[in-house]
Design an enzyme around this catalytic site. Structure first.
Site, mmCIF file in Angstrom:
data_model
loop_
_atom_site.group_PDB
_atom_site.id
_atom_site.type_symbol
_atom_site.label_atom_id
_atom_site.label_comp_id
_atom_site.label_asym_id
_atom_site.label_seq_id
_atom_site.Cartn_x
_atom_site.Cartn_y
_atom_site.Cartn_z
ATOM 1 N N ASP A 98 0.760 -1.246 -0.153
ATOM 2 C CA ASP A 98 -0.068 -0.102 0.136
ATOM 3 C C ASP A 98 0.795 1.264 0.006
ATOM 4 O O ASP A 98 0.638 2.205 0.465
ATOM 5 C CB ASP A 98 -0.997 0.029 1.218
ATOM 6 C CG ASP A 98 -0.102 -0.102 2.414
ATOM 7 O OD1 ASP A 98 1.128 -0.357 2.622
ATOM 8 O OD2 ASP A 98 -0.738 0.176 3.750
ATOM 9 N N GLU A 99 2.088 1.120 -0.451
ATOM 10 C CA GLU A 99 3.067 2.397 -0.531
ATOM 11 C C GLU A 99 3.220 2.749 -1.822
ATOM 12 O O GLU A 99 3.715 1.899 -2.842
ATOM 13 C CB GLU A 99 4.340 1.879 0.050
ATOM 14 C CG GLU A 99 5.385 3.105 0.740
ATOM 15 C CD GLU A 99 6.342 2.746 1.559
ATOM 16 O OE1 GLU A 99 6.115 3.030 2.658
ATOM 17 O OE2 GLU A 99 7.147 1.825 1.133
#
Length: 207
Positions: A98-99
């Site tokens: 999720d980066e």
């Protein structure tokens, strides 16, 4: 010779297509870490460039509550919004999970205001089936010109530290080297906070 030349031309086109696909994340369509690094290093030759890191807050809880399809829809929405904001003059990539990361130029010196807008944009709810998936996104950023001589890994580390400080305090975008007390979290501290981990020594580099 003409058929041979045509054959090499087609082969070159095929290879370029494979390279392009290899540098694209299949879920979001953003460039992967390798593609991001390749483009970002060129952009960072401009001291007006800024490096941004974005991380979706509570992503595991979103997957647990709404399901992985909803989590995928959220990541896709964040990627689309980030790519739209960055435009063709910059680069946005998914580093993993999720980066996300981006590099863009700030020629007017208004990055703080612009990233506040981006922060709000990324946190808009995402509709999945009959539910609105809500979250926040933590942002950290650094201006390349503030740290002359530092390369992409070092700038990503600074942006990462700022992002984690913002996440810990639930604040808006945080700039590396700015803010009361020059608040920094080490990368080791970040990993410990996320995973309950455990190591001592020199923090690693995100790149």
């Amino acid at each position: 010779m003409l058929p041979l030349a045509a054959g090499w031309s087609v082969h070159g086109w095929w290879l370029r297509g494979r390279l392009h696909r290899a540098r694209r994340d299949p879920l979001t369509g953003l460039v992967t870490r390798d593609g991001f690094t390749h483009r970002a290093r060129k952009l960072l030759k401009d001291p007006a460039a800024i490096v941004v890191l974005a991380d979706v807050d509570h992503f595991k809880q979103i997957n647990d509550r709404h399901g992985h399809a909803a989590g995928d829809a959220l990541l896709k929405a964040v990627a689309d919004r980030l790519a739209h904001y960055v435009g063709r003059d910059g680069v946005a990539g998914r580093l993993g999970g999720d980066e996300f990361a981006a590099v863009l130029r700030d020629r007017d010196g208004t990055a703080a205001d612009l990233l506040a807008v981006l922060h709000s944009m990324l946190a808009r709810p995402v509709n999945h089936l009959d539910a609105a998936v809500r979250t926040t996104v933590s942002l950290g950023w650094v201006r390349a010109g503030d740290f002359p001589g530092e390369d992409l890994p070092a700038l990503l580390r600074r942006a990462d530290e700022s992002m984690y400080a913002a996440k810990q305090q639930r604040t808006g975008p945080r700039r590396a080297g700015a803010g009361v007390g020059r608040l920094f979290a080490t990368l080791a501290g970040r990993r410990a906070g996320r995973r309950g981990a455990r190591t001592k020594g020199t923090p690693g580099v995100v790149a």
